[in-house]
Write a protein that holds these residues in place. Structure first.
Motif, mmCIF file in Angstrom:
data_model
loop_
_atom_site.group_PDB
_atom_site.id
_atom_site.type_symbol
_atom_site.label_atom_id
_atom_site.label_comp_id
_atom_site.label_asym_id
_atom_site.label_seq_id
_atom_site.Cartn_x
_atom_site.Cartn_y
_atom_site.Cartn_z
ATOM 1 N N MET A 179 0.833 -1.199 0.000
ATOM 2 C CA MET A 179 0.000 0.000 0.000
ATOM 3 C C MET A 179 0.869 1.251 0.000
ATOM 4 N N LEU A 180 1.894 1.278 0.850
ATOM 5 C CA LEU A 180 2.766 2.450 0.947
ATOM 6 C C LEU A 180 3.581 2.672 -0.326
ATOM 7 N N SER A 181 4.165 1.603 -0.872
ATOM 8 C CA SER A 181 5.011 1.745 -2.060
ATOM 9 C C SER A 181 4.213 2.184 -3.282
ATOM 10 N N ALA A 182 2.947 1.762 -3.366
ATOM 11 C CA ALA A 182 2.118 2.170 -4.499
ATOM 12 C C ALA A 182 1.694 3.632 -4.378
ATOM 13 N N ALA A 183 1.380 4.073 -3.146
ATOM 14 C CA ALA A 183 0.931 5.450 -2.940
ATOM 15 C C ALA A 183 2.085 6.440 -2.908
ATOM 16 N N LEU A 184 3.157 6.081 -2.198
ATOM 17 C CA LEU A 184 4.308 6.970 -2.017
ATOM 18 C C LEU A 184 5.586 6.202 -2.340
ATOM 19 N N PRO A 185 5.960 6.143 -3.619
ATOM 20 C CA PRO A 185 7.162 5.376 -3.986
ATOM 21 C C PRO A 185 8.400 5.846 -3.224
ATOM 22 N N GLY A 186 9.135 4.897 -2.681
ATOM 23 C CA GLY A 186 10.318 5.238 -1.899
ATOM 24 C C GLY A 186 9.950 5.955 -0.613
ATOM 25 N N THR A 187 8.946 5.424 0.112
ATOM 26 C CA THR A 187 8.395 6.094 1.293
ATOM 27 C C THR A 187 9.455 6.427 2.329
ATOM 28 N N LEU A 188 9.409 7.672 2.807
ATOM 29 C CA LEU A 188 10.296 8.129 3.866
ATOM 30 C C LEU A 188 9.443 8.637 5.030
ATOM 31 N N VAL A 189 9.836 8.263 6.267
ATOM 32 C CA VAL A 189 9.128 8.703 7.468
ATOM 33 C C VAL A 189 9.744 10.011 7.937
ATOM 34 N N GLU A 190 8.934 11.047 8.046
ATOM 35 C CA GLU A 190 9.420 12.353 8.472
ATOM 36 C C GLU A 190 9.151 12.632 9.945
ATOM 37 N N GLU A 191 8.069 12.055 10.477
ATOM 38 C CA GLU A 191 7.706 12.392 11.862
ATOM 39 C C GLU A 191 6.780 11.334 12.441
ATOM 40 N N GLU A 192 6.958 11.038 13.723
ATOM 41 C CA GLU A 192 6.021 10.190 14.459
ATOM 42 C C GLU A 192 5.061 11.111 15.218
ATOM 43 N N LEU A 193 3.783 10.848 15.139
ATOM 44 C CA LEU A 193 2.812 11.700 15.802
ATOM 45 C C LEU A 193 1.585 10.894 16.212
ATOM 46 N N THR A 194 0.766 11.505 17.048
ATOM 47 C CA THR A 194 -0.467 10.865 17.508
ATOM 48 C C THR A 194 -1.650 11.769 17.168
ATOM 49 N N LEU A 195 -2.623 11.189 16.479
ATOM 50 C CA LEU A 195 -3.818 11.935 16.082
ATOM 51 C C LEU A 195 -5.055 11.206 16.597
ATOM 52 N N GLN A 196 -5.899 11.899 17.335
ATOM 53 C CA GLN A 196 -7.117 11.324 17.887
ATOM 54 C C GLN A 196 -6.806 10.088 18.749
ATOM 55 N N GLY A 197 -5.625 10.110 19.406
ATOM 56 C CA GLY A 197 -5.225 8.994 20.241
ATOM 57 C C GLY A 197 -4.708 7.797 19.472
ATOM 58 N N VAL A 198 -4.492 7.932 18.169
ATOM 59 C CA VAL A 198 -4.018 6.820 17.328
ATOM 60 C C VAL A 198 -2.594 7.136 16.881
ATOM 61 N N GLU A 207 10.823 9.421 -4.046
ATOM 62 C CA GLU A 207 11.131 9.388 -5.476
ATOM 63 C C GLU A 207 11.416 10.793 -5.971
ATOM 64 N N ASP A 208 12.480 10.947 -6.763
ATOM 65 C CA ASP A 208 12.870 12.266 -7.260
ATOM 66 C C ASP A 208 11.745 12.883 -8.086
ATOM 67 N N GLY A 209 11.459 14.145 -7.835
ATOM 68 C CA GLY A 209 10.424 14.857 -8.584
ATOM 69 C C GLY A 209 9.037 14.697 -8.023
ATOM 70 N N SER A 210 8.835 13.820 -7.040
ATOM 71 C CA SER A 210 7.510 13.618 -6.466
ATOM 72 C C SER A 210 7.284 14.592 -5.317
ATOM 73 N N GLU A 211 6.071 15.177 -5.285
ATOM 74 C CA GLU A 211 5.726 16.127 -4.238
ATOM 75 C C GLU A 211 4.666 15.562 -3.297
ATOM 76 N N LYS A 212 4.435 14.283 -3.357
ATOM 77 C CA LYS A 212 3.377 13.688 -2.543
ATOM 78 C C LYS A 212 3.811 13.548 -1.088
ATOM 79 N N THR A 213 2.869 13.854 -0.206
ATOM 80 C CA THR A 213 3.052 13.640 1.222
ATOM 81 C C THR A 213 1.859 12.850 1.734
ATOM 82 N N GLY A 214 1.986 12.284 2.944
ATOM 83 C CA GLY A 214 0.895 11.486 3.478
ATOM 84 C C GLY A 214 1.032 11.249 4.968
ATOM 85 N N ILE A 215 -0.037 10.658 5.527
ATOM 86 C CA ILE A 215 -0.046 10.253 6.929
ATOM 87 C C ILE A 215 -0.656 8.857 7.001
#
Length: 248
Positions: A179-198, A207-215
């Motif tokens: 799931m991660l590799s298809a959505a965000l090729p070469g996934t990099l973790v930038e921060e650990e956080l907690t949202l709504q207790g999760v 991936e070079d040239g990609s501007e996608k971010t995610g959580i």
């Protein structure tokens, strides 16, 4: 001398034999004029100097503009008509699908609106994890919704952000590496956080040239991933709304 009684005074000698019936020429009689012979061709015309002229040529008639249709021009005309008919059909189909005029002049039909809640309700009857249907603020728009059944059931919804960018929400029983590799090729973790207790992770594509971010977030019985080529604030806003609906 007096003429015999059995011969007419004005009958020319030699025209018929004495024993031949009237009107029948004798075999040794002179041929006479050629024009009198049956079937003879007329004498050619002569000019003033005596030379015989050839047969007179009839003048050529100008070519008529109203010619009878030939096979060649009939086939060409049929091809032109077929091409014109094809173009007309293409224009009609284009108007039917895309309409005429600017985008501002066209309105979305009421029955073409995406029913994310209805699709999520049908998906919830099949899967074990809670299906997220986030309630978003003004400026967000539901774009599509799809549930995929199988060994790894998946709920997927797409939204248009306030800046008209695409943001995608994917939910499964957990957040998997495919799931991660298809959505965000070469996934990099930038921060650990907690949202709504999760527990969650802020991600970006390596991936070079990609501007996608995610959580991505991992709950007790679900895995949630929200991503797109938008700001981290918009990604977080949709993620929090999804988690709030799951926990409601």
């Amino acid at each position: 001398m007096h003429a015999p009684d059995d011969r007419a005074p004005d009958a020319p000698a030699g025209d018929r034999s004495p024993d031949a019936p009237a009107g029948v020429r004798s075999p040794d009689a002179p041929a006479g004029r050629a024009a009198d012979a049956p079937g003879a061709d007329p004498a050619p015309a002569t000019s003033a100097d005596g030379a015989a002229d050839g047969p007179a040529l009839a003048p050529q008639q100008p070519k008529s503009a109203y010619e009878l249709p030939s096979r060649k021009n009939t086939v060409l005309r049929n091809m032109v008509w077929a091409l014109a008919l094809t173009m007309a059909v293409v224009v009609v189909i284009g108007i039917a699908f895309f309409g005429v005029g600017s985008t501002d002049e066209r309105q979305t039909l009421e029955n073409s609106e995406v029913d994310v809640a209805g699709s999520a309700e049908r998906a919830q009857a099949v899967v074990d994890f809670p299906v997220a249907v986030p309630t978003m603020e003004d400026g967000w728009a539901e774009r599509s919704a799809r549930f995929t059944d199988g060994d790894s059931p998946r709920w997927k919804a797409e939204y248009t952000s306030p800046d008209s960018s695409l943001v995608t929400l994917i939910e499964e029983s957990d957040v998997s590496a495919p799931m991660l590799s298809a959505a965000l090729p070469g996934t990099l973790v930038e921060e650990e956080l907690t949202l709504q207790g999760v527990p969650c992770q802020a991600l970006r594509s390596g991936e070079d040239g990609s501007e996608k971010t995610g959580i991505s977030c991992e709950g007790e019985d679900f895995g949630l991933l929200v991503y797109g080529a938008v700001s981290s604030e918009e990604i977080r806003s949709l993620t929090e709304a999804a988690l709030a609906d799951i926990q409601a």
